[in-house]
Design an enzyme around this catalytic site. Structure first.
Site, PDB file in Angstrom:
ATOM      1  N   HIS A  72      21.021   6.602 -33.508  1.00 24.90           N
ATOM      2  CA  HIS A  72      20.847   5.594 -34.552  1.00 24.90           C
ATOM      3  C   HIS A  72      19.604   4.753 -34.238  1.00 24.90           C
ATOM      4  O   HIS A  72      19.500   4.173 -33.158  1.00 24.90           O
ATOM      5  CB  HIS A  72      22.074   4.685 -34.636  1.00 24.90           C
ATOM      6  N   TYR A 199      27.584  -3.898 -40.338  1.00 23.22           N
ATOM      7  CA  TYR A 199      28.369  -5.079 -39.972  1.00 23.22           C
ATOM      8  C   TYR A 199      28.328  -6.039 -41.158  1.00 23.22           C
ATOM      9  O   TYR A 199      27.247  -6.396 -41.626  1.00 23.22           O
ATOM     10  CB  TYR A 199      27.772  -5.783 -38.761  1.00 23.22           C
ATOM     11  N   PRO A 291      34.305  -6.627 -29.161  1.00 19.03           N
ATOM     12  CA  PRO A 291      33.608  -5.383 -29.486  1.00 19.03           C
ATOM     13  C   PRO A 291      32.451  -5.539 -30.457  1.00 19.03           C
ATOM     14  O   PRO A 291      31.728  -4.563 -30.708  1.00 19.03           O
ATOM     15  CB  PRO A 291      34.719  -4.516 -30.091  1.00 19.03           C
ATOM     16  N   LYS A 295      29.282  -3.745 -26.432  1.00 18.59           N
ATOM     17  CA  LYS A 295      28.816  -3.886 -25.051  1.00 18.59           C
ATOM     18  C   LYS A 295      29.811  -3.449 -23.978  1.00 18.59           C
ATOM     19  O   LYS A 295      29.425  -3.275 -22.823  1.00 18.59           O
ATOM     20  CB  LYS A 295      28.434  -5.351 -24.779  1.00 18.59           C
ATOM     21  N   TYR A 382      20.921  -5.709 -28.796  1.00 17.09           N
ATOM     22  CA  TYR A 382      21.850  -4.660 -29.203  1.00 17.09           C
ATOM     23  C   TYR A 382      21.580  -3.357 -28.443  1.00 17.09           C
ATOM     24  O   TYR A 382      22.518  -2.663 -28.043  1.00 17.09           O
ATOM     25  CB  TYR A 382      21.751  -4.433 -30.716  1.00 17.09           C
TER      26      TYR A 382
END
Length: 387
Positions: A72, A199, A291, A295, A382
């Site tokens: 991704h 998200y 979550p 991580k 991220y």
């Protein structure tokens, strides 16, 4: 029975640590209190920072990951019924890999089987002794008592394991924040709504569109901490997910029967120090992250990669190397905790949250959408800030 390192816990952290140590010629015995079938039945997320991908490759377990994992190059954030994309390649110069934790565990077991590793499952009543001196570990299996001596013990046995509890209470400091909600997640054999994660912040609560592969979707909605799976039919879940995702994503969802449904509560937890004498903690034995920032698995991989490096240096003659483990590991842990807690606060609806506070969240997301520097900071965190 003697060895150099006893690893407690047969999840991905313990398996990977044992693999890395054995690659460097360090004798290792791994103890797991459950059966292999039970370990492999655990359904867990699998968004890997690029540093984690490279660690798995170095461990010789990257072939199937590279063939089946999904790279991704970005992620979408949604608010006020629309979404925007953060480009990881542009902002951070790296990507992430989606590859399920269960699949990583399978690959590690396969590698250990091929190498003839000593893995003892169904080890009951595991107890650590004399960890500030010459460590011993005892356990029961098949009605018999067993004992092994070692130079070091690595506690990779999770939050409820014996390792952290072996450190005296007055010698450890524990930090914790429990969130008043959880994630209801389902797994369905349907094509994902997007080739990258979405998200979504919504006044009704958080939602996440994720996947395992092109034919297996993983979706989540925020629910109260006291909610139960039994109260959520598939139909209710899909209806709620559509309400919370951006309109274009909601209209494109392919629904189907769930093949797994569960609720995970959210919390943050850190134990300091991560070393006590000759006992070293790694992964969930030392820290838990919500979550939201993906991580948890990455921190575990980072811990064991560092620990394997330092143990290898120790056995090669650098007896001061291991003294740095706890401080170096905790630096990365707290950076990940900060990012995960911040993102959780930005995307979720909290009990009693006012319309004013909801609008502030939306304004913050709009600021990230407009700001190159904010997107760069997000992408670097991220994809792995300290890797």
């Amino acid at each position: 029975m003697k060895t150099q390192v006893v690893v407690i816990g047969g999840g991905p952290a313990g398996l990977l640590l044992a693999r890395l140590l054995m690659q460097n010629g360090i004798a290792t015995v791994l103890l797991e209190r459950r059966s292999r079938a039970h370990v492999l039945s655990r359904i867990r997320a699998g968004v890997l920072e690029w540093g984690s991908v490279e660690t798995l490759r170095r461990a010789g377990v990257g072939t199937r990951m590279d063939g089946e994992g999904e790279i991704h190059h970005g992620v979408a954030l949604g608010h006020t019924n629309h979404q925007f994309r953060i480009d990881f390649a542009e902002r951070a110069g790296r990507a992430v890999m989606v590859y399920g934790q269960t699949e990583i565990t399978k690959d590690l077991y396969t590698a250990h089987d091929a190498a003839g590793s000593t893995i003892i499952d169904n080890a009951e009543d595991v107890t650590l002794h004399d960890v500030t001196g010459r460590p011993r570990v005892t356990w029961h299996k098949d009605g018999r008592s067993h004992e092994i001596e070692a130079d070091f013990v690595a506690g990779c046995d999770g939050f409820h394991g014996v390792s952290r509890q072996t450190i005296p209470a007055d010698a450890r400091t524990e930090y914790e924040r429990v969130f008043p909600f959880g994630w209801l997640g389902i797994l369905s054999e349907t094509p994902p709504v997007s080739h990258e994660l979405i998200y979504s912040n919504h006044a009704r609560g958080f939602a996440l569109a994720s996947m395992r592969n092109p034919h297996l979707s993983r979706y989540y909605v925020q629910v109260p901490a006291d909610d139960t799976v039994e109260g959520w039919s598939d139909e209710r879940f899909w209806d709620e997910l559509r309400r919370r995702l951006p309109h274009d994503a909601a209209e494109a969802i392919v629904t189907g029967p769930s093949i797994e449904k569960s609720i995970a509560l959210l919390r943050s937890f850190v134990c300091e120090p991560m070393r006590w004498g000759n006992l070293f903690l790694a992964g969930d034995a030392a820290h838990i992250v919500p979550p939201t920032g993906a991580k948890g698995l990455n921190l575990a991989i980072g811990d064991v990669a560092l620990l394997a490096e330092l143990m290898s240096a120790h056995f090669a003659g650098d007896t001061a190397a291991l003294a740095t483990y706890s401080d170096r590991a905790l630096e990365r842990v707290w950076a990940a905790i900060r990012f995960s807690v911040s993102l959780t606060g930005l995307l979720h609806r909290f009990p009693g949250q006012s319309a004013f506070e909801q609008r502030l969240q939306e304004a913050e997301l709009a600021q990230i959408e407009r700001s190159d520097s904010a997107q760069t900071t997000f992408a670097r965190n991220y994809t792995g800030l300290l890797t």
